[in-house]
Design an enzyme around this catalytic site. Structure first.
Site, short mmCIF file in Angstrom:
data_model
loop_
_atom_site.label_atom_id
_atom_site.label_comp_id
_atom_site.label_asym_id
_atom_site.label_seq_id
_atom_site.Cartn_x
_atom_site.Cartn_y
_atom_site.Cartn_z
N HIS A 1 -5.79 -3.30 -2.10
CA HIS A 1 -5.07 -2.72 -3.08
C HIS A 1 -4.61 -2.91 -4.66
CE1 HIS A 1 -4.92 1.09 -1.43
NE2 HIS A 1 -3.94 0.25 -0.20
N SER B 1 1.13 -1.11 -0.06
CA SER B 1 -0.13 -0.13 0.19
C SER B 1 0.30 1.38 -0.05
CB SER B 1 -1.05 0.40 1.49
OG SER B 1 -0.45 -0.72 2.61
N LYS C 1 -12.50 0.16 -1.46
CA LYS C 1 -11.37 0.64 -2.43
C LYS C 1 -11.59 0.95 -3.51
CE LYS C 1 -7.60 0.86 0.74
NZ LYS C 1 -6.55 -0.25 1.39
C1 LIG Z 1 -7.46 -0.46 2.83
C2 LIG Z 1 -6.62 -2.08 3.13
C3 LIG Z 1 -7.29 -2.99 4.44
C4 LIG Z 1 -8.50 -2.08 4.47
O1 LIG Z 1 -9.88 -2.07 4.19
P1 LIG Z 1 -10.72 -1.43 4.77
O2 LIG Z 1 -12.21 -2.18 3.73
O3 LIG Z 1 -10.22 0.42 4.30
O4 LIG Z 1 -11.03 -1.78 6.25
C5 LIG Z 1 -6.94 -4.22 4.33
N1 LIG Z 1 -5.83 -4.12 3.91
C6 LIG Z 1 -4.87 -3.98 3.24
C7 LIG Z 1 -3.47 -3.81 2.47
C8 LIG Z 1 -5.22 -2.56 2.80
O5 LIG Z 1 -4.59 -1.24 2.38
#
Ligand SMILES: *Cc1c(COP(=O)(O)O)cnc(C)c1O
Length: 399
Positions: free
Chosen positions: A215, A187, A246
């Site tokens: 991601h 990320s 996302k």
């Molecule tokens: C953003 C993210 C999450 C969390 O996801 P949400 O649906 O926003 O709770 C989990 N793992 C990774 C690698 C992320 O980047």
């Protein structure tokens, strides 16, 4: 108010401010888009995970409106007690088909999917083997489990270091189960996990693999089906986590895998058991978002065309994008104070890109994190690039 608590909180906040680690959330005053109004300023937003522009897509909005009228606003209970509506069930069936897995279980977020799944599949006879750059929600999920996992005990491998992973696999053969866990797309750096090698090592040493595709969902693979699809590893990754927050533009997370895995998580996944189901509007909007992803290649094509344009233009302008391979595009600055100053100056120029500094990344590796998306026009991106160059010239930072 308890005085002890209040004075402790005040002291903590003061310490964060003194260390330049204090965060002030920006307030979005328009729907998510490439250009937004935020905290009183019109800006080009390079800090959103709305990769495909689905957060305010007309078809997705329409589905949400219809679901609101049909189902109301709340599910009324946790999933297993009666909060599972037909739309929740339909969403899971659609996701399983999309992911080519036997089954999918949806959680209210990607974060809760990690904290629900990881501890449920591990005992104190097991070990978790992690990439050192794994996301905070993976780390917290692992901490909730009774398995061994600590870096100080030798169970964390250097970032994408397959030699190191193999060494750990050789040393941990006495454990009952061994789980290798990694981000699919990292990320902060925007690079992709070497999943084919990880899967091969797992097969060689009889370990199992969990990949967090937060991601990669909507970004990599066929129609955005993630890293397993991108590397053609169908049936060889035991547990896949995807996010619905996302690229899919709404909120939620899911675990894709075998029917047995889903069955077990329904029995033992604590956020599934003890937290209320998504509003039905969320599930319906997500089904519509999947419809768009499966039938309209245009958003993903635009995402990748913008990503290529952005990376190439930055490189031509002499910026270092740190080997990133996905829309997540760090721009190397190095010095923490310089990165934070660049963020402020860009904001004044009408561009929102976050400075990422220690302790989120290593000391001296500060960067601006930029994310082009399908919601940007080439004009948005070329304006942002010009602003970056002006800011660099003003600062005379060698970026
Ligand atoms: C953003 C993210 C999450 C969390 O996801 P949400 O649906 O926003 O709770 C989990 N793992 C990774 C690698 C992320 O980047």
């Amino acid at each position: 108010m308890n005085d002890g608590l209040q004075s402790w909180l005040g002291a903590q906040i003061d310490t964060l401010k003194a260390q330049h680690l204090y965060k002030t959330p920006k307030i979005l005053q328009t729907p998510a888009a490439g250009r937004v109004r935020m905290s009183g300023r019109e800006v080009i937003n390079l800090s959103s995970n709305n990769y495909l522009g689905l957060a305010n897509h007309p078809q997705v909005r329409q589905a949400a409106h219809e679901a609101l009228d049909r189902w109301g606003v709340g599910a009324g209970a946790v999933r297993w007690i009666g909060g599972t509506m037909e739309v929740h069930d339909e969403l899971e069936a659609r996701l399983a088909k999309f992911k080519h897995t036997e089954a999918v279980l949806v959680f209210t977020g990607g974060f809760t999917a990690n904290s629900g799944c990881i501890p449920a599949v591990l005992t104190d006879q097991d070990v978790v083997i992690s990439d050192e750059l794994n996301h905070a929600s993976i780390i917290d999920g692992v901490r909730l489990s009774p398995a061994k996992y600590k870096k100080s005990e030798g169970f964390v491998f250097g970032h994408k270091d397959m030699g190191h992973l193999e060494e750990i696999l050789q040393k941990t053969q006495s454990f009952q189960k061994r789980m290798i866990i990694t981000d699919g797309v990292f990320s902060m750096d925007g690079d992709i996990a070497p999943l084919p090698q990880i899967v091969e090592l797992a097969e060689k040493y009889n370990a199992f693999v969990m990949v967090d595709d937060a991601h990669a969902s909507g970004v990599l693979g066929k129609n955005g089906a993630g890293t397993t699809s991108h590397f053609d590893l169908y049936g060889r990754v035991d547990i896949q986590l995807g996010t619905l927050s996302k690229a899919l533009g709404v909120v939620g997370g899911y675990i894709a895998g075998s029917a047995l895995l889903k069955d077990w998580l329904i029995q033992r996944g604590r956020p599934y058991l003890f937290s209320t189901a998504h509003p039905p509007v969320v599930a319906a909007a997500l089904i519509a978002a999947l419809d768009v992803m499966e039938n309209d290649p245009e958003p993903m094509n635009r995402l990748w065309a913008n990503t290529r344009w952005w990376k190439q233009s930055l490189a031509e302008a002499g910026f270092d994008t740190m080997g990133s391979e996905t829309p997540i595009t760090p721009i190397y600055v190095g010095d923490e104070a310089a990165a934070q100053q660049m963020e402020k100056m860009l904001w004044d120029e009408g561009v929102y890109a976050l400075a990422i500094v220690y302790p989120t990344v290593a000391r001296g590796k500060a960067r601006l994190r930029t994310m082009p998306s399908a919601a940007h026009s080439t004009e948005d991106l070329s304006e942002a690039l010009a602003a970056l160059q002006r800011v660099r010239d003003k600062l005379a930072v060698r970026a």
